[in-house]
Design a protein around this motif. Sequence first.
Motif, PDB file in Angstrom:
ATOM      1  N   ASP A 179      38.450  39.381  29.279  1.00  0.00           N
ATOM      2  CA  ASP A 179      39.446  40.436  29.549  1.00  0.00           C
ATOM      3  C   ASP A 179      40.810  39.963  29.050  1.00  0.00           C
ATOM      4  N   HIS A 217      42.292  38.655  38.636  1.00  0.00           N
ATOM      5  CA  HIS A 217      41.002  38.726  39.332  1.00  0.00           C
ATOM      6  C   HIS A 217      40.033  37.699  38.781  1.00  0.00           C
ATOM      7  N   HIS A 231      35.243  42.352  37.918  1.00  0.00           N
ATOM      8  CA  HIS A 231      36.238  41.957  38.916  1.00  0.00           C
ATOM      9  C   HIS A 231      35.512  41.336  40.104  1.00  0.00           C
ATOM     10  N   THR A 272      41.578  36.021  35.601  1.00  0.00           N
ATOM     11  CA  THR A 272      42.620  36.533  34.703  1.00  0.00           C
ATOM     12  C   THR A 272      43.993  36.302  35.325  1.00  0.00           C
ATOM     13  N   GLU A 326      47.528  38.408  34.618  1.00  0.00           N
ATOM     14  CA  GLU A 326      47.887  39.629  33.879  1.00  0.00           C
ATOM     15  C   GLU A 326      49.084  40.341  34.497  1.00  0.00           C
ATOM     16  N   GLU A 339      47.768  39.684  29.316  1.00  0.00           N
ATOM     17  CA  GLU A 339      46.617  39.181  30.092  1.00  0.00           C
ATOM     18  C   GLU A 339      45.787  38.212  29.269  1.00  0.00           C
TER      19      GLU A 339
HETATM   20 CO    CO Z   1      41.934  42.047  34.110  1.00  0.00          CO
END
Ligand code: CO
Length: 295
Positions: free
Chosen positions: A128, A191, A198, A222, A224, A255
Amino acid sequence: MRSVPARIPRPDYAASGVPSDRGARAVRTPDEIEAMRVAGRVAAEALVEVGRHVRPGITTDELDAIGHQAMVDVGAYPSTLNYRGYPKSLCSSVNEVICHGIPDSRRLQDGDIVNLDVTAYIEGVHGDTSATFLVGDVDEHSARLVQVTRAAMHAGIDVVRPGARVHEIGRAIESVALPEGYSIVREFIGHGIGDQFHTSLQIPHYHDPRHDTVLVPGMTFTIEPMVNLGSAALEMWDDDWTVVTRDLQRSAQFEHTVLVTDDGHELLTVPAVGPPAEERFAGIRLGTEPVASGD
Ligand code: CO
Ligand code: MF3
Ligand code: CO
């Protein structure tokens, strides 16, 4: 929704829209970490590809098509597609949109800023990553917001090492963003990520000492931060996705997906060759100069 060839493995929610909760392991296995490097690379390379096409006049839906194709071409499923019913293959958040903007027929305009958030699912895990891009000739206040938000993300990443606590990440992000007079969004946070998009691990981008989880090698999550020019107050459009600033001032976000290693951290969302989009396009007014392909 755009189609994904049947041969490409899908996450559990692809048909139903509902992710199954398979329990929250915070630490990945060595095999999962290898897979996370692949998913992170695929997401990062797709983000570079969409970033190369940012210019005044392109629609966010055209950018969605480019990101979709970049992922499908290498055998990845665009993770956002039907995630809790989300209809597109990436998120595009323009100007006062904080996050989760849905690509549509709007053309990017000279002076816009746009966050493009790409998540790829491949080898059973997700990667991500996002960056905010400058469309054409952007005013200095907005360009500064984008630059500081990127620096804030890196300040958060830099504290990631075994033994650090989660709240140190938010403290570092605040130390960069708040002295500028900006605000940090609280409702959306980093997350845990792995076989689930997630996980239950929460990474606030503001300082809250109650988030005292100790980082250990093998965690993947992550960072972000969403940083606003004005107040942190937000509103949701009635599409139930698009999150905007209440004061309609601009918001920026960057991110990465990171791995806690034995002696620090590793960025997972980096291309095989060349710098990630956040570095490759940093501060560049896209569509006004020779194409910033970077290679
Ligand atoms: Co994310
Ligand atoms: N990529 C976003 C994140 O950073 C999540 C998008 S979920 C969607 O967590 F459903 F809005 F696509
Ligand atoms: Co994202």
